[in-house]
Design an enzyme around this catalytic site. Structure first.
Site, PDB file in Angstrom:
ATOM      1  N   LYS A 104     -27.817   6.690  34.444  1.00  0.00           N
ATOM      2  CA  LYS A 104     -28.996   6.905  35.509  1.00  0.00           C
ATOM      3  C   LYS A 104     -28.257   7.389  36.688  1.00  0.00           C
ATOM      4  O   LYS A 104     -27.254   6.843  37.533  1.00  0.00           O
ATOM      5  CB  LYS A 104     -29.387   5.464  35.718  1.00  0.00           C
ATOM      6  CG  LYS A 104     -30.419   5.443  36.744  1.00  0.00           C
ATOM      7  CD  LYS A 104     -30.615   4.035  37.484  1.00  0.00           C
ATOM      8  CE  LYS A 104     -31.107   4.082  38.421  1.00  0.00           C
ATOM      9  NZ  LYS A 104     -31.399   2.667  39.418  1.00  0.00           N
ATOM     10  N   GLY A 165     -34.398  -2.115  47.256  1.00  0.00           N
ATOM     11  CA  GLY A 165     -34.197  -3.573  47.763  1.00  0.00           C
ATOM     12  C   GLY A 165     -35.237  -4.066  48.586  1.00  0.00           C
ATOM     13  O   GLY A 165     -35.023  -5.162  49.214  1.00  0.00           O
ATOM     14  N   ALA A 192     -36.971   1.044  41.924  1.00  0.00           N
ATOM     15  CA  ALA A 192     -36.712   0.619  43.153  1.00  0.00           C
ATOM     16  C   ALA A 192     -37.845   0.252  43.755  1.00  0.00           C
ATOM     17  O   ALA A 192     -38.891   1.054  43.985  1.00  0.00           O
ATOM     18  CB  ALA A 192     -35.897   1.789  43.756  1.00  0.00           C
ATOM     19  N   THR A 215     -33.194  -6.104  42.339  1.00  0.00           N
ATOM     20  CA  THR A 215     -33.203  -7.167  43.456  1.00  0.00           C
ATOM     21  C   THR A 215     -34.462  -8.163  43.138  1.00  0.00           C
ATOM     22  O   THR A 215     -34.234  -9.355  43.518  1.00  0.00           O
ATOM     23  CB  THR A 215     -33.337  -6.335  44.552  1.00  0.00           C
ATOM     24  OG1 THR A 215     -32.372  -5.468  44.639  1.00  0.00           O
ATOM     25  CG2 THR A 215     -33.148  -7.243  45.867  1.00  0.00           C
TER      26      THR A 215
END
Length: 271
Positions: A104, A165, A192, A215
């Protein structure tokens, strides 16, 4: 949880995965919490950050043993890299450590937003593809950059939903939906910015091929429960996409058909 059908699997670089959830392994409160979350989400792959693990020390001594026990395919990443040279070197080291040519590719261009460096990303992807890597680049929803990454040899893309995040969900729905529409045959994994399972369900309803979470799970009060909730959200969104949702309409339409007059209206005796 059972898949919708044995045929509905995620395919990346010719390899099939039973789950459309990819799970990150950073920032969990404990190794046990990570283990429980992997068991709950049943991800198709788990991501690992070589740079962070190398700096973790003895506190993470059991990390790799945990991953071996779960027997989930690994997707190393280049998290923390800010130059092309760093990203390429980290990918090459990850290939040696994890014995995989999957990577990645993360190449951050701005420390505040953690937005990918689009120019460097394309160059790094080109170099890694030539070096035999199966590159999954973390990118924005920019369609032009996406096409350049495909031209560089990437077979799948990982566009963000929002900055890493933040948990904001999809900050540019139009851009992501256009990306899906214009690249109908390219595997797209939203990576994300997702915060709650409804965010994941939404992008799956739009026809995206999967989501990558970290997250949103690791920082939840109860990571294991959140991991399971996300897995269910992804499955629900995928099922809705395959079912073919109705088109939204501006005017109301009765859901119950009316044929003729009610019987008590027909004799004219009603008040």
């Amino acid at each position: 949880m059972t898949p919708l059908s044995s045929a509905d699997t995620l395919t990346l670089h010719g390899q099939t995965f039973a789950s459309r959830v990819l799970l990150g392994t950073s920032r969990y409160p404990s190794l046990q919490s990570l283990s429980d979350s992997i068991a709950a989400a049943r991800p198709g792959m788990v991501t690992v950050a070589l740079r962070r693990q190398m700096n973790a020390g003895a506190a993470e001594a059991g990390f790799f043993e945990l991953l071996k026990r779960h027997d989930v395919p690994l997707l190393p990443n280049t998290a923390g890299c800010q130059t092309i040279a760093e990203a390429v070197t980290t990918a090459q080291m990850a290939r040696e450590v994890f014995e995989t040519d999957w990577i990645k590719l993360e190449l951050i261009g701005d420390d505040y937003t953690l937005q990918p460096d689009p120019v460097g990303l394309i160059e790094a992807a080109t170099l890694l593809v030539k070096d035999g890597f199966k590159v999954l680049p973390y990118c924005t929803e920019d369609l032009v950059i996406a096409r350049r990454l495909l031209d560089a040899g990437c077979e799948a893309l990982m566009p963000w939903g929002a900055p890493i995040g933040t948990g904001k969900g999809i900050v540019n729905p139009y851009g992501l939906r256009v990306l899906r529409e214009r690249l109908p045959d390219v595997p797209l994994i939203v990576d994300a910015g997702l915060g709650v399972p409804s965010h994941a369900c939404q992008v799956m309803e739009w026809g995206f091929d999967g989501v990558l979470l970290n997250t949103a799970v690791s920082q939840a009060t109860h990571p294991e429960i959140m991991a399971r909730a996300f897995a269910r959200g992804v499955e629900a969104g995928r099922a809705a996409y395959l079912a073919g949702p109705m088109d939204a309409r501006e005017s109301a339409h009765a859901s119950t058909p009316v044929v003729g007059m009610p019987f008590w209206h027909q004799d004219g005796s009603h008040a």
